[in-house]
Design a protein around this motif. Structure first.
Motif, short mmCIF file in Angstrom:
data_model
loop_
_atom_site.label_atom_id
_atom_site.label_comp_id
_atom_site.label_asym_id
_atom_site.label_seq_id
_atom_site.Cartn_x
_atom_site.Cartn_y
_atom_site.Cartn_z
N THR A 78 45.32 87.19 -5.41
CA THR A 78 44.97 87.24 -3.98
C THR A 78 43.98 88.37 -3.71
O THR A 78 42.97 88.16 -3.03
CB THR A 78 46.23 87.45 -3.12
OG1 THR A 78 47.22 86.53 -3.56
CG2 THR A 78 45.94 87.24 -1.66
N ALA A 79 44.27 89.56 -4.24
CA ALA A 79 43.38 90.71 -4.00
C ALA A 79 42.00 90.42 -4.60
O ALA A 79 40.97 90.68 -3.96
CB ALA A 79 43.99 91.97 -4.60
N ALA A 80 41.98 89.85 -5.81
CA ALA A 80 40.70 89.58 -6.47
C ALA A 80 39.89 88.56 -5.69
O ALA A 80 38.67 88.71 -5.52
CB ALA A 80 40.95 89.07 -7.89
N MET A 81 40.58 87.52 -5.16
CA MET A 81 39.84 86.49 -4.40
C MET A 81 39.22 87.08 -3.14
O MET A 81 38.06 86.80 -2.81
CB MET A 81 40.79 85.34 -4.03
CG MET A 81 40.98 84.35 -5.18
SD MET A 81 42.23 83.13 -4.82
CE MET A 81 41.49 82.29 -3.45
N LEU A 82 39.98 87.93 -2.44
CA LEU A 82 39.45 88.51 -1.21
C LEU A 82 38.30 89.48 -1.51
O LEU A 82 37.28 89.48 -0.81
CB LEU A 82 40.56 89.21 -0.44
CG LEU A 82 41.49 88.22 0.28
CD1 LEU A 82 42.80 88.87 0.67
CD2 LEU A 82 40.80 87.68 1.53
N LEU B 94 36.31 89.34 -4.05
CA LEU B 94 35.18 88.51 -4.47
C LEU B 94 34.46 87.94 -3.25
O LEU B 94 33.22 87.93 -3.19
CB LEU B 94 35.69 87.37 -5.36
CG LEU B 94 34.63 86.54 -6.06
CD1 LEU B 94 33.91 87.39 -7.10
CD2 LEU B 94 35.25 85.32 -6.73
N SER B 95 35.26 87.51 -2.24
CA SER B 95 34.63 86.94 -1.05
C SER B 95 33.80 88.00 -0.33
O SER B 95 32.73 87.72 0.18
CB SER B 95 35.68 86.33 -0.13
OG SER B 95 36.40 87.35 0.50
N PHE B 96 34.29 89.26 -0.33
CA PHE B 96 33.50 90.34 0.31
C PHE B 96 32.20 90.59 -0.44
O PHE B 96 31.15 90.80 0.14
CB PHE B 96 34.32 91.63 0.38
CG PHE B 96 35.44 91.57 1.38
CD1 PHE B 96 35.30 90.89 2.57
CD2 PHE B 96 36.65 92.20 1.12
CE1 PHE B 96 36.33 90.82 3.50
CE2 PHE B 96 37.69 92.14 2.03
CZ PHE B 96 37.53 91.45 3.22
#
Lengths: 295, 392
Positions: free
Chosen positions: B36-40, B42-44
């Motif tokens: 979850t942290a990595a996906m968010l 990455l989106s930033f």
């Protein structure tokens, strides 16, 4: 001393325990027998506070059992309950801590018990990887690890092999030697007869027989006289009045006599025709007493 | 604190410690945090990259030294000067510049000229013409410079905080989504844990040592602590990434919003997790858990209505006010509403108090169902049956 005093319990209008009353004295092993559904498990659950009695009380050393005194009880439920994914050591430590034992001491006791009962498991093995016998031993340790003041065990011997039965029996005897009142239920009546100081037989929620095995035997129907004789001619017993052949093996004829008069006549005939091996009343086994009590 | 209370606390702590240890040793727990942290993050980073390309000012080449056009262009675009047309052509082909203004005023492009850049060049050429005329008329240097670089506009915005509010809304929105997901995962975990203890009959051993409410409280605290570890790790990673990539212009505001959200999450979590635990106590087999948690899932989904109402164009209405003060919905609606608009302090306080009251009632009532359900077997136990069981 653990005391059940006029304990009543009903489920949905069906009375499961009916004024159940008995004591288990310090250092005594009390065998709790009864047919399925007689109320044994319900009585034990009430003692442990898992269920509440409708009326009556369970006392320990004269005081009503409460949450504090219960923490000193050791309990092994009929249906085994352990965490499948936890290691035996971890869950024993957890159960010991719930009984008030500090973590380090709990770990020491758990390791000691696992070794003493010969539980075979790797240090990281989850409980589900153990054999059923070993899981049962872990369940027993969970009941013993906090040095309980009372032991309540529901069918502790079911599913154990003879070696494990001996190990468990030794643990119960040791606890009793240390003055702990032990009550256990079992359908293995020869074990009850071997281990228990006193036995209670439950029927329909009431204790219909209670005492030592000898007391129960004396109270039971003494049965008909029996005679065993050898070196008698074939069909010798056919001429006897009131006699029934129970067995005829290796030349030994065993007869059951229907009255004392028939017994005396048969004894006299046997002495003149052959050699008397034994003569007397049949001593009932606990299983016979049980069958008679629950019939 | 008397001996009984100390014992109660110790028992709750031991039950909670087992739950925390179980969670922290669970690989899926850590995988969900990391993914979850990595996906968010990455989106930033993608937002930053895309924004970076889109907003970099265009580059315009100007042929000729001391060109006034170059000076007039400089406030709008990046200007490269070239001494001759050949060099400028090469730069254009290499895409070092988007257009070249030739000495004769003509504009050279590789393929086509964007309308916006065309207007900018046209305005710069007009300015250059005016400056040349001013110079011919003998205007002072300051006047010609002012013509090239006009004084900055004095802008007064009616909604000056719009950017900050947008950031707060974004933080609250992402936070609600994360916490909602965590609550769902924790809830399912607690329902399955309770069902596991019941179906494997461990509960009988446990209830011989502790009371049902010790078990319930220990589970809520333990799984709550584990969830908090997850939340703090995720939020730290996400906020650090958001600040690092420049997504947030007012980071302190975002941190404040996140902290407020967390404050509202705690009672919301206790409320829902209690419901999940009670649901778990009603089944006899772990396979039946999904059947009984359905209504709790629905109720939890309803709690997303508040954030949805809060992000409408005119969010400050009676419906949102009611939703943000309703226990079970307020944990998500109120912090979202507070991020979007001003909320009267008494409403926030009343909503929090109502939530605490609801928890007290639920723990009392739900605790009875939990206790009654734990030792009743055979399919799915009805609530009334569990309540009757608890009375015995």
């Amino acid at each position: 001393m653990l005391t059940f005093d006029a304990v009543d319990k009903s489920f949905g209008g069906r009375r499961v325990l009916d004024a159940l009353t008995f004591d288990v004295r310090p250092g005594e092993i009390f065998g709790f027998c009864g047919a399925n559904g007689a109320g044994k498990t319900t009585a034990m659950r009430i003692a442990l506070g898992v269920l509440e009695a409708d009326s009556g009380s369970v006392r320990f050393n004269g005081a009503d059992v409460d949450a504090h005194s219960r923490r000193r009880f050791g309990y092994m439920p009929e249906e085994r309950g352990l965490y499948a994914k936890m290691t035996p050591l971890d869950q024993l430590v957890h159960f010991a801590r719930l009984s008030g034992i500090p973590r380090r001491e709990a770990a020491r006791r758990a390791a000691e018990w696992l070794e003493r009962l010969g539980v075979v498991a790797g240090p990281r093995d989850a409980l589900e990887k153990l054999s059923l016998g070993n899981q049962q031993k872990v369940q027993l340790i969970a009941a013993l690890i906090h040095d309980p003041a009372v032991l309540v065990l529901d069918e502790p011997f079911s599913g154990l092999d003879p070696v494990a039965v001996d190990a468990m029996a030794e643990v119960l005897l040791q606890s009793a030697r240390e003055g702990v009142p032990v009550v256990f239920s079992s359908h293995q009546l020869e074990l009850v007869e071997r281990l228990c100081d006193r036995v209670g037989i439950l029927r329909g929620g009431r204790l219909v027989a209670e005492g030592t095995v000898d007391e129960l035997r004396r109270a039971a129907d003494p049965g008909r006289p029996r005679l065993s004789v050898t070196d008698v001619p074939p069909r010798w017993a056919d001429a006897l009045q009131g006699a029934r052949v129970l067995a005829e093996e290796d030349g030994v004829v065993t007869l059951e006599l229907e009255s004392d008069r028939a017994a005396q006549a048969a004894l006299a005939a046997a002495q003149s025709a052959g050699r008397v091996e034994s003569f007397g009343r049949h001593e009932p086994a606990l299983a016979d007493i049980f069958r008679e009590a629950v019939a | 604190m008397n001996r009984d209370q100390r014992t109660d606390l110790a028992l709750i702590r031991i039950v909670a410690a087992r739950e925390v240890t179980r969670q922290l040793r669970n690989k899926a727990f850590w995988a969900s945090v990391i993914v979850t942290a990595a996906m968010l993050c990455l989106s930033f980073s993608l937002t930053d990259v895309l924004k970076g390309d889109g907003e970099s000012p265009p580059a315009v080449g100007v042929v000729g030294e001391g060109s006034t056009v170059a000076a007039a262009l400089r406030p709008q675009v990046t200007v490269e000067k070239y001494t001759d047309t050949g060099t400028a052509r090469t730069a254009l082909r290499d895409e070092a510049v988007d257009a070249v203004v030739l000495r004769d005023g003509g504009v050279l492009v590789l393929r086509n000229l964007s309308a916006e850049l065309g207007r900018t060049i046209q305005q710069a050429q007009q300015t250059a013409e005016q400056v040349e005329r001013l110079k011919e008329l003998g205007a002072a240097r300051e006047e010609t410079e002012r013509a090239i670089v006009p004084p900055a506009l004095r802008v007064s915005a009616l909604d000056a905080d719009a950017g900050v509010v947008q950031e707060r809304t974004m933080t609250a929105g992402i936070g609600v989504f994360l916490l909602f997901t965590l609550m769902l995962i924790s809830g399912l975990g607690i329902a399955q844990g309770v069902a596991e203890e019941k179906s494997s009959r461990i509960v009988e051993v446990l209830l011989a040592k502790v009371r049902a409410w010790h078990l319930l409280a220990g589970k809520i605290v333990g799984l709550g602590a584990a969830a908090l570890v997850q939340i703090v790790l995720m939020m730290t990673a996400v906020l650090t990434a958001a600040i690092g990539f420049g997504v947030l212009k007012a980071p302190l505001n975002a941190v404040g919003t996140a902290a407020n959200l967390l404050l509202w999450f705690v009672p919301g979590y206790v409320l829902f997790v209690t419901l999940y635990a009670v649901a778990g106590a009603l089944v006899s087999r772990q396979e039946d858990v999904n059947h009984v948690i359905g209504p709790v899932n629905m109720l939890q989904m309803l709690s997303l209505a508040g954030p949805a109402l809060a992000v409408r164009p005119a969010p400050d209405d009676a419906l949102l006010t009611v939703v943000s003060m309703t226990p079970g919905l307020s944990w998500a609606a109120m912090p979202m509403r507070m991020a979007v608009t001003e909320v009267p302090w008494w409403q926030a306080l009343a909503a929090f108090a109502l939530m605490l009251l609801a928890i007290a009632a639920l723990v009392r009532f739900g605790g009875r169902i939990y206790r009654g359900g734990l030792l009743r077997y055979g399919g799915i136990v009805k609530v009334g049956e569990a309540l009757r069981g608890a009375a015995h």
